[in-house]
Design a protein around this motif. Structure first.
Motif, PDB file in Angstrom:
ATOM      1  N   GLY A  30       0.813  -1.211   0.000  1.00 57.05           N
ATOM      2  CA  GLY A  30       0.000   0.000   0.000  1.00 57.05           C
ATOM      3  C   GLY A  30       0.845   1.258   0.000  1.00 57.05           C
ATOM      4  N   PHE A  31       0.344   2.285  -0.664  1.00 57.57           N
ATOM      5  CA  PHE A  31       1.004   3.595  -0.696  1.00 57.57           C
ATOM      6  C   PHE A  31      -0.044   4.691  -0.533  1.00 57.57           C
ATOM      7  N   LYS A  32       0.324   5.732   0.165  1.00 61.10           N
ATOM      8  CA  LYS A  32      -0.487   6.953   0.245  1.00 61.10           C
ATOM      9  C   LYS A  32       0.470   8.119   0.072  1.00 61.10           C
ATOM     10  N   PRO A  33       0.732   8.512  -1.175  1.00 62.62           N
ATOM     11  CA  PRO A  33       1.798   9.494  -1.423  1.00 62.62           C
ATOM     12  C   PRO A  33       1.641  10.799  -0.664  1.00 62.62           C
ATOM     13  N   ARG A  34       0.400  11.284  -0.542  1.00 58.95           N
ATOM     14  CA  ARG A  34       0.171  12.532   0.188  1.00 58.95           C
ATOM     15  C   ARG A  34      -0.948  12.318   1.198  1.00 58.95           C
ATOM     16  N   ALA A  35      -0.760  12.855   2.383  1.00 57.76           N
ATOM     17  CA  ALA A  35      -1.758  12.710   3.444  1.00 57.76           C
ATOM     18  C   ALA A  35      -1.657  13.909   4.367  1.00 57.76           C
ATOM     19  N   GLY A  36      -2.606  13.999   5.273  1.00 54.58           N
ATOM     20  CA  GLY A  36      -2.575  15.064   6.266  1.00 54.58           C
ATOM     21  C   GLY A  36      -3.544  14.767   7.386  1.00 54.58           C
ATOM     22  N   ASN A  37      -3.355  15.409   8.504  1.00 65.26           N
ATOM     23  CA  ASN A  37      -4.347  15.339   9.567  1.00 65.26           C
ATOM     24  C   ASN A  37      -4.407  16.662  10.303  1.00 65.26           C
ATOM     25  N   ASP A  38      -5.351  16.738  11.207  1.00 63.49           N
ATOM     26  CA  ASP A  38      -5.681  18.001  11.861  1.00 63.49           C
ATOM     27  C   ASP A  38      -5.312  17.926  13.334  1.00 63.49           C
ATOM     28  N   TYR A  39      -4.552  18.902  13.786  1.00 65.18           N
ATOM     29  CA  TYR A  39      -4.115  18.958  15.179  1.00 65.18           C
ATOM     30  C   TYR A  39      -5.295  18.916  16.137  1.00 65.18           C
ATOM     31  N   TRP A  40      -6.425  19.474  15.758  1.00 62.78           N
ATOM     32  CA  TRP A  40      -7.605  19.525  16.610  1.00 62.78           C
ATOM     33  C   TRP A  40      -8.475  18.283  16.449  1.00 62.78           C
ATOM     34  N   ASP A  44      -5.699  12.735  18.925  1.00 63.25           N
ATOM     35  CA  ASP A  44      -5.144  11.485  19.454  1.00 63.25           C
ATOM     36  C   ASP A  44      -4.105  10.907  18.508  1.00 63.25           C
ATOM     37  N   ASP A  45      -4.420  10.902  17.210  1.00 63.52           N
ATOM     38  CA  ASP A  45      -3.466  10.379  16.221  1.00 63.52           C
ATOM     39  C   ASP A  45      -2.204  11.236  16.187  1.00 63.52           C
ATOM     40  N   TYR A  46      -2.388  12.539  16.249  1.00 61.73           N
ATOM     41  CA  TYR A  46      -1.240  13.450  16.283  1.00 61.73           C
ATOM     42  C   TYR A  46      -0.354  13.155  17.493  1.00 61.73           C
ATOM     43  N   ARG A  47      -0.959  13.015  18.652  1.00 62.05           N
ATOM     44  CA  ARG A  47      -0.166  12.796  19.861  1.00 62.05           C
ATOM     45  C   ARG A  47       0.589  11.480  19.818  1.00 62.05           C
ATOM     46  N   ARG A  48      -0.074  10.422  19.319  1.00 62.53           N
ATOM     47  CA  ARG A  48       0.612   9.133  19.242  1.00 62.53           C
ATOM     48  C   ARG A  48       1.866   9.229  18.386  1.00 62.53           C
ATOM     49  N   ALA A  49       1.793   9.987  17.307  1.00 58.03           N
ATOM     50  CA  ALA A  49       2.957  10.107  16.432  1.00 58.03           C
ATOM     51  C   ALA A  49       4.040  10.997  17.043  1.00 58.03           C
ATOM     52  N   VAL A  50       3.667  12.194  17.520  1.00 58.27           N
ATOM     53  CA  VAL A  50       4.704  13.120  17.988  1.00 58.27           C
ATOM     54  C   VAL A  50       5.371  12.625  19.262  1.00 58.27           C
ATOM     55  N   GLU A  51       4.688  11.812  20.052  1.00 61.42           N
ATOM     56  CA  GLU A  51       5.331  11.250  21.230  1.00 61.42           C
ATOM     57  C   GLU A  51       6.471  10.303  20.861  1.00 61.42           C
ATOM     58  N   LEU A  55       5.816  12.245  12.574  1.00 59.74           N
ATOM     59  CA  LEU A  55       4.590  12.867  12.097  1.00 59.74           C
ATOM     60  C   LEU A  55       4.022  12.012  10.975  1.00 59.74           C
ATOM     61  N   TYR A  56       2.908  11.343  11.263  1.00 64.39           N
ATOM     62  CA  TYR A  56       2.189  10.557  10.269  1.00 64.39           C
ATOM     63  C   TYR A  56       0.748  10.434  10.748  1.00 64.39           C
ATOM     64  N   GLY A  57      -0.127   9.931   9.887  1.00 64.89           N
ATOM     65  CA  GLY A  57      -1.533   9.828  10.223  1.00 64.89           C
ATOM     66  C   GLY A  57      -1.996   8.389  10.347  1.00 64.89           C
ATOM     67  N   LYS A  58      -3.228   8.234  10.807  1.00 62.60           N
ATOM     68  CA  LYS A  58      -3.753   6.895  11.033  1.00 62.60           C
ATOM     69  C   LYS A  58      -3.966   6.133   9.738  1.00 62.60           C
ATOM     70  N   ASN A  77       4.185   6.911   2.844  1.00 61.46           N
ATOM     71  CA  ASN A  77       3.552   8.232   2.846  1.00 61.46           C
ATOM     72  C   ASN A  77       4.639   9.301   2.959  1.00 61.46           C
ATOM     73  N   PRO A  78       5.274   9.668   1.836  1.00 64.08           N
ATOM     74  CA  PRO A  78       6.416  10.582   1.919  1.00 64.08           C
ATOM     75  C   PRO A  78       6.063  12.012   2.299  1.00 64.08           C
ATOM     76  N   ILE A  79       4.812  12.441   2.047  1.00 64.53           N
ATOM     77  CA  ILE A  79       4.432  13.817   2.350  1.00 64.53           C
ATOM     78  C   ILE A  79       3.217  13.817   3.264  1.00 64.53           C
ATOM     79  N   HIS A  80       3.398  14.399   4.447  1.00 64.38           N
ATOM     80  CA  HIS A  80       2.298  14.494   5.409  1.00 64.38           C
ATOM     81  C   HIS A  80       2.186  15.938   5.886  1.00 64.38           C
ATOM     82  N   ARG A  81       0.976  16.469   5.869  1.00 62.99           N
ATOM     83  CA  ARG A  81       0.731  17.859   6.277  1.00 62.99           C
ATOM     84  C   ARG A  81      -0.103  17.901   7.554  1.00 62.99           C
ATOM     85  N   LEU A  82       0.278  18.770   8.472  1.00 67.45           N
ATOM     86  CA  LEU A  82      -0.472  19.003   9.701  1.00 67.45           C
ATOM     87  C   LEU A  82      -1.215  20.327   9.594  1.00 67.45           C
TER      88      LEU A  82
END
Length: 267
Positions: A30-40, A44-51, A55-58, A77-82
Motif C-alpha cells: 500500500g502507498f499513500k503518497p500525500r496525506a494530512g491530519n488536523d491537530y484539533w 489522538d493520532d497526532y499525539r501518538r505520532a509526535v510522542e 509525524l504521520y496519520g492513522k 507516505n512521503p508527504i504528510h501535512r499538519l
C-alpha cells in the motif's frame, strides 16, 4: 498491477477501509503518497505520532499494518501535512479561510509555517531545529519544487517498480501523483464503489485538469467521473468498528467489489 482507490467525498468516503481490505485480498503493497491530519480533530493520532518524535496519520499507519512486511508509515507516505482550525474571517498562507497549515513532513525533512505559532508539543517533540521556515506563498512554492516534487517522483518510481500496489489518494483528489495511470480505479463513497478502467480514468483526469480553482495537479473526483461511465457499481455493506479494524473482515465483506476491480484491471 497498480490499483488506485479514490474518494468521492472530501472526508469519510471510506478509502482507507476499502484499501486495507484490498491489501489483504491481493497481497499488495500500500502507498499513500500525500496525506494530512488536523491537530484539533485528529488530536489522538497526532499525539501518538509526535510522542515518538514522528509525524504521520492513522491512514498511513493502517496501510502499513495491513500490507506485507514491516514498513514504517513514513515509507509509504512521503508527504504528510499538519493542519489546525483557524476561526475567523482571514485566510492563511495557503488561502484557506477555515484552517491553517502548520507543518509538512517531506521524507525525513520538515517545513514549517513561520506566520503561525506552532503547538508546544510539536516544538518539543519533533526534530524542527533544521526545519525550513516559509512565510509567503512564493517561498512555499519554491520549497515545494525543491522538496515535494522529488519526493513524489521517488515514490512514483517505487510504485512503478513494484509487482502489486494499492495507491490511496487523499480527500476527493482524483489521483495523488501527476501522470499516474493505474490498471483500474475504485472510486469509493458510503454505500458503493464505482469501478473504472485505469487508462480511461487517467485520460479523464487529463481532460479535467487545469481549472483555475484546482491547478493541474489537483483534479477532483467529481470533475473526473462526470466524464466517465463506470464499468460497474458495486454496493458496499456497512461495517461495524471491529470489522473496519480487521483487514480480513473487510476483505470478506467487500469481496464482490474487489473481484470487479481486478476483473477490470485484467481486461
Amino acid at each position: 498491477m497498480n490499483l488506485l482507490v479514490a474518494g468521492a467525498d472530501r472526508v469519510d468516503a471510506g478509502k482507507t477501509t476499502f484499501s486495507v481490505g484490498l491489501l489483504e485480498h491481493t497481497g499488495s503493497v500500500g502507498f499513500k503518497p500525500r496525506a494530512g491530519n488536523d491537530y484539533w480533530f485528529d488530536h489522538d493520532d497526532y499525539r501518538r505520532a509526535v510522542e515518538q518524535g514522528r509525524l504521520y496519520g492513522k491512514d498511513a499507519k493502517r496501510l502499513a499494518v495491513a500490507g506485507p512486511g514491516d514498513r514504517r508509515p513514513e515509507l509509504l507516505n512521503p508527504i504528510h501535512r499538519l493542519w489546525r482550525p483557524s476561526p475567523g474571517s482571514g485566510s492563511g498562507l495557503l488561502g484557506k479561510t477555515d484552517r491553517e497549515f502548520l507543518l509538512d513532513r517531506v521524507g525525513d525533512e520538515y517545513l514549517r509555517n513561520g506566520t503561525v505559532e506552532l503547538p508546544e508539543s510539536a516544538l518539543e517533540q519533533l526534530p524542527l531545529g533544521d526545519a525550513t521556515v516559509v512565510e509567503s506563498t512564493e517561498q512555499l512554492n519554491a520549497i515545494m519544487e525543491r522538496l515535494h516534487l522529488p519526493a513524489l517522483d521517488a515514490i512514483a518510481r517505487e510504485i512503478d517498480g513494484s509487482d502489486r500496489t494499492v495507491v490511496e489518494s487523499y480527500g476527493d483528489i482524483a489521483r495523488p501523483l501527476s501522470g499516474f495511470e493505474p490498471d483500474a480505479v475504485a472510486v469509493v463513497e458510503p454505500r458503493r464503489a464505482r469501478i473504472y478502467p485505469g487508462r480511461r480514468y487517467a485520460k479523464a483526469c487529463t481532460v479535467a485538469a487545469g481549472s483555475a480553482a484546482d491547478g493541474q495537479l489537483e483534479e477532483r473526483v467529481p470533475a473526473v467521473v462526470e466524464l466517465l461511465d463506470p464499468t460497474v457499481s458495486v454496493e458496499l455493506p456497512p461495517l461495524g468498528s471491529d470489522d473496519r479494524r480487521n483487514p480480513a473482515a473487510v476483505a470478506d465483506a467487500y469481496e464482490p467489489a474487489y473481484d470487479a476491480l481486478l476483473a477490470t484491471a485484467f481486461e
